[in-house]
Scaffold this motif. Sequence first.
Motif, PDB file in Angstrom:
ATOM      1  N   PRO A  86       0.069  -0.795  -0.308  1.00 21.18           N
ATOM      2  CA  PRO A  86       0.151   0.097   0.045  1.00 21.18           C
ATOM      3  C   PRO A  86       0.826   1.300  -0.369  1.00 21.18           C
ATOM      4  CG  PRO A  86      -0.665  -1.435   1.431  1.00 21.18           C
ATOM      5  CD  PRO A  86       0.376  -2.005   0.865  1.00 21.18           C
ATOM      6  N   LEU A  87       1.550   0.923   0.495  1.00 22.15           N
ATOM      7  CA  LEU A  87       2.770   2.181   0.312  1.00 22.15           C
ATOM      8  C   LEU A  87       3.838   2.407  -0.870  1.00 22.15           C
ATOM      9  CD1 LEU A  87       4.060   2.586   3.954  1.00 22.15           C
ATOM     10  CD2 LEU A  87       2.616   4.091   2.671  1.00 22.15           C
ATOM     11  N   GLN A 124      11.876  15.813  14.476  1.00 29.50           N
ATOM     12  CA  GLN A 124      11.944  14.521  12.426  1.00 29.50           C
ATOM     13  C   GLN A 124      10.647  14.133  12.712  1.00 29.50           C
ATOM     14  OE1 GLN A 124      14.943  12.407  13.091  1.00 29.50           O
ATOM     15  NE2 GLN A 124      14.989  13.668  14.881  1.00 29.50           N
ATOM     16  N   SER A 125      10.323  14.049  10.873  1.00 24.52           N
ATOM     17  CA  SER A 125       9.376  14.172  10.152  1.00 24.52           C
ATOM     18  C   SER A 125       9.573  12.467   9.058  1.00 24.52           C
ATOM     19  CB  SER A 125       9.592  15.421   9.980  1.00 24.52           C
ATOM     20  OG  SER A 125       8.035  15.161   8.554  1.00 24.52           O
ATOM     21  N   TYR A 126       8.634  11.809   9.287  1.00 26.90           N
ATOM     22  CA  TYR A 126       7.963  11.129   8.331  1.00 26.90           C
ATOM     23  C   TYR A 126       6.818  11.144   7.497  1.00 26.90           C
ATOM     24  CZ  TYR A 126      10.599   8.208  12.120  1.00 26.90           C
ATOM     25  OH  TYR A 126      11.566   7.600  12.844  1.00 26.90           O
ATOM     26  N   LEU A 127       7.261  11.224   5.483  1.00 23.64           N
ATOM     27  CA  LEU A 127       6.532  11.752   4.993  1.00 23.64           C
ATOM     28  C   LEU A 127       5.781  10.345   4.232  1.00 23.64           C
ATOM     29  CD1 LEU A 127       7.130  14.629   3.906  1.00 23.64           C
ATOM     30  CD2 LEU A 127       5.108  14.220   5.039  1.00 23.64           C
ATOM     31  N   TRP A 128       4.793   9.942   4.285  1.00 24.72           N
ATOM     32  CA  TRP A 128       4.664   8.448   3.740  1.00 24.72           C
ATOM     33  C   TRP A 128       3.874   8.764   2.472  1.00 24.72           C
ATOM     34  CZ3 TRP A 128       2.989   3.914   7.842  1.00 24.72           C
ATOM     35  CH2 TRP A 128       3.689   3.671   7.979  1.00 24.72           C
ATOM     36  N   VAL A 129       3.833   8.495   1.714  1.00 21.71           N
ATOM     37  CA  VAL A 129       3.370   8.432   0.280  1.00 21.71           C
ATOM     38  C   VAL A 129       2.506   6.700   0.125  1.00 21.71           C
ATOM     39  CG1 VAL A 129       3.470   8.739  -2.397  1.00 21.71           C
ATOM     40  CG2 VAL A 129       4.617   9.899  -1.029  1.00 21.71           C
ATOM     41  N   THR A 130       0.834   7.338  -0.165  1.00 20.39           N
ATOM     42  CA  THR A 130       0.202   5.690  -0.769  1.00 20.39           C
ATOM     43  C   THR A 130       0.596   5.698  -1.955  1.00 20.39           C
ATOM     44  OG1 THR A 130      -1.799   5.952  -0.573  1.00 20.39           O
ATOM     45  CG2 THR A 130      -0.942   5.662   1.323  1.00 20.39           C
ATOM     46  N   GLU A 131       0.740   4.407  -2.128  1.00 18.71           N
ATOM     47  CA  GLU A 131      -0.777   3.815  -3.711  1.00 18.71           C
ATOM     48  C   GLU A 131      -1.255   4.362  -4.048  1.00 18.71           C
ATOM     49  OE1 GLU A 131       1.247   2.645  -6.118  1.00 18.71           O
ATOM     50  OE2 GLU A 131       3.008   1.830  -4.995  1.00 18.71           O
ATOM     51  N   LYS A 132      -2.534   4.743  -3.361  1.00 17.72           N
ATOM     52  CA  LYS A 132      -3.294   5.869  -3.532  1.00 17.72           C
ATOM     53  C   LYS A 132      -3.598   6.928  -3.755  1.00 17.72           C
ATOM     54  CE  LYS A 132      -6.344   1.910  -2.491  1.00 17.72           C
ATOM     55  NZ  LYS A 132      -7.720   1.932  -1.459  1.00 17.72           N
ATOM     56  N   ASN A 133      -2.238   7.575  -4.164  1.00 18.06           N
ATOM     57  CA  ASN A 133      -2.183   9.148  -4.033  1.00 18.06           C
ATOM     58  C   ASN A 133      -1.734  10.034  -3.083  1.00 18.06           C
ATOM     59  OD1 ASN A 133      -0.503   9.403  -6.086  1.00 18.06           O
ATOM     60  ND2 ASN A 133      -1.881   8.587  -7.517  1.00 18.06           N
ATOM     61  N   ARG A 134      -1.625   9.592  -2.095  1.00 17.44           N
ATOM     62  CA  ARG A 134      -2.397  10.327  -0.410  1.00 17.44           C
ATOM     63  C   ARG A 134      -1.073  10.447   0.261  1.00 17.44           C
ATOM     64  NH1 ARG A 134      -6.743  12.169  -0.305  1.00 17.44           N
ATOM     65  NH2 ARG A 134      -6.703  12.118   2.269  1.00 17.44           N
ATOM     66  N   CYS A 135      -0.550  11.413   0.968  1.00 15.60           N
ATOM     67  CA  CYS A 135       0.385  11.523   1.107  1.00 15.60           C
ATOM     68  C   CYS A 135       0.109  12.049   2.592  1.00 15.60           C
ATOM     69  CB  CYS A 135       1.667  12.889   0.979  1.00 15.60           C
ATOM     70  SG  CYS A 135       3.611  12.809   1.577  1.00 15.60           S
ATOM     71  N   TRP A 136       1.140  11.256   4.067  1.00 11.06           N
ATOM     72  CA  TRP A 136       0.890  11.692   5.311  1.00 11.06           C
ATOM     73  C   TRP A 136       2.004  11.961   6.469  1.00 11.06           C
ATOM     74  CZ3 TRP A 136      -3.856  12.037   6.872  1.00 11.06           C
ATOM     75  CH2 TRP A 136      -5.375  11.229   5.735  1.00 11.06           C
ATOM     76  N   GLU A 137       2.522  12.341   7.029  1.00  8.24           N
ATOM     77  CA  GLU A 137       3.700  12.847   7.930  1.00  8.24           C
ATOM     78  C   GLU A 137       2.858  12.056   9.069  1.00  8.24           C
ATOM     79  OE1 GLU A 137       4.325  13.433  10.878  1.00  8.24           O
ATOM     80  OE2 GLU A 137       6.139  14.051  10.425  1.00  8.24           O
ATOM     81  N   SER A 138       3.356  11.082   9.321  1.00 11.18           N
ATOM     82  CA  SER A 138       3.577   9.611  10.318  1.00 11.18           C
ATOM     83  C   SER A 138       4.858   9.527  11.361  1.00 11.18           C
ATOM     84  CB  SER A 138       3.636   8.301   9.247  1.00 11.18           C
ATOM     85  OG  SER A 138       4.790   8.060   9.030  1.00 11.18           O
ATOM     86  N   ASP A 171      -3.894  17.836   9.757  1.00 13.02           N
ATOM     87  CA  ASP A 171      -2.970  18.557  10.244  1.00 13.02           C
ATOM     88  C   ASP A 171      -1.958  17.307   9.124  1.00 13.02           C
ATOM     89  OD1 ASP A 171      -3.105  21.282  11.558  1.00 13.02           O
ATOM     90  OD2 ASP A 171      -3.102  19.677  13.153  1.00 13.02           O
ATOM     91  N   ARG A 172      -1.962  15.789   9.634  1.00 13.70           N
ATOM     92  CA  ARG A 172      -1.151  14.919   9.162  1.00 13.70           C
ATOM     93  C   ARG A 172      -0.565  14.682   7.988  1.00 13.70           C
ATOM     94  NH1 ARG A 172       2.248  12.260  12.728  1.00 13.70           N
ATOM     95  NH2 ARG A 172       1.687  12.506  14.735  1.00 13.70           N
ATOM     96  N   ASP A 173      -1.976  15.485   6.958  1.00 14.67           N
ATOM     97  CA  ASP A 173      -2.438  15.071   5.833  1.00 14.67           C
ATOM     98  C   ASP A 173      -2.299  15.803   4.870  1.00 14.67           C
ATOM     99  OD1 ASP A 173      -3.849  14.206   2.910  1.00 14.67           O
ATOM    100  OD2 ASP A 173      -6.294  14.056   3.615  1.00 14.67           O
ATOM    101  N   PHE A 174      -0.791  15.474   3.864  1.00 16.21           N
ATOM    102  CA  PHE A 174      -0.311  16.607   2.298  1.00 16.21           C
ATOM    103  C   PHE A 174      -0.375  15.966   2.100  1.00 16.21           C
ATOM    104  CE2 PHE A 174       2.361  17.321   7.001  1.00 16.21           C
ATOM    105  CZ  PHE A 174       3.083  18.130   6.731  1.00 16.21           C
ATOM    106  N   SER A 175      -2.067  15.896   0.961  1.00 14.62           N
ATOM    107  CA  SER A 175      -1.968  14.930   0.157  1.00 14.62           C
ATOM    108  C   SER A 175      -2.173  16.495  -1.287  1.00 14.62           C
ATOM    109  CB  SER A 175      -3.166  14.456   0.167  1.00 14.62           C
ATOM    110  OG  SER A 175      -3.456  13.326   1.151  1.00 14.62           O
TER     111      SER A 175
END
Length: 183
Positions: A71-72, A130-144, A164-168
């Motif tokens: 999914p990521l 410390q920031s983690y950005l995750w990109v999903t296969e559904k074209n969403r981006c989250w600070e996790s 706040d966490r949704d960077f999509s």
Amino acid sequence: MRPLFTIHAGEFLVGDHIERKFRRVNLWVPSRDTGTDLLVTDSKNGKAISLQVKFSRDYLATHKPSEFQKPLRACGWWTLNREKIAKSKADYWVFVLVGFDLRSTDFVIIKPSELLKRLNAIHKKGKTIQSYLWVTEKNRCWESRGLKLEEQRALVQGRYSNNDRDFSSYLNNWGPIQTLNGK
């Protein structure tokens, strides 16, 4: 002979993307570190946008369990300084996420003031973030960063919500460059 300056991988990837996708802009590399990594102008050099580029290797393949692999698309990790974000002269910060397994490249393009506002809402204390950005296969981006395992699972399953966490909306949002490009 030593080169006067070099660009890092993230700057190269951003510059390459801009030159391939936006044929009517000019791309400039400053000769010294001013807090702006790239400058993009319209074809007449009348309007400009400055970019600060942040690059991360992909942590998905090496740091995430198998249930997260499909999914990521990419997982990046940055250590950011609140003061540097607050004092940034760049118009936009660009986070480059290169997905190792799928050979993908994604960009999060955000104004530093908006970045700081969001990160302050998520990470309350400290000089550094410390920031983690995750990109999903559904074209969403989250600070996790800081999410519990169940929240991470909800995120990759498309069930997580936190504004706040949704960077999509910043994911691959090349609108500012498109404006310079015209048409």
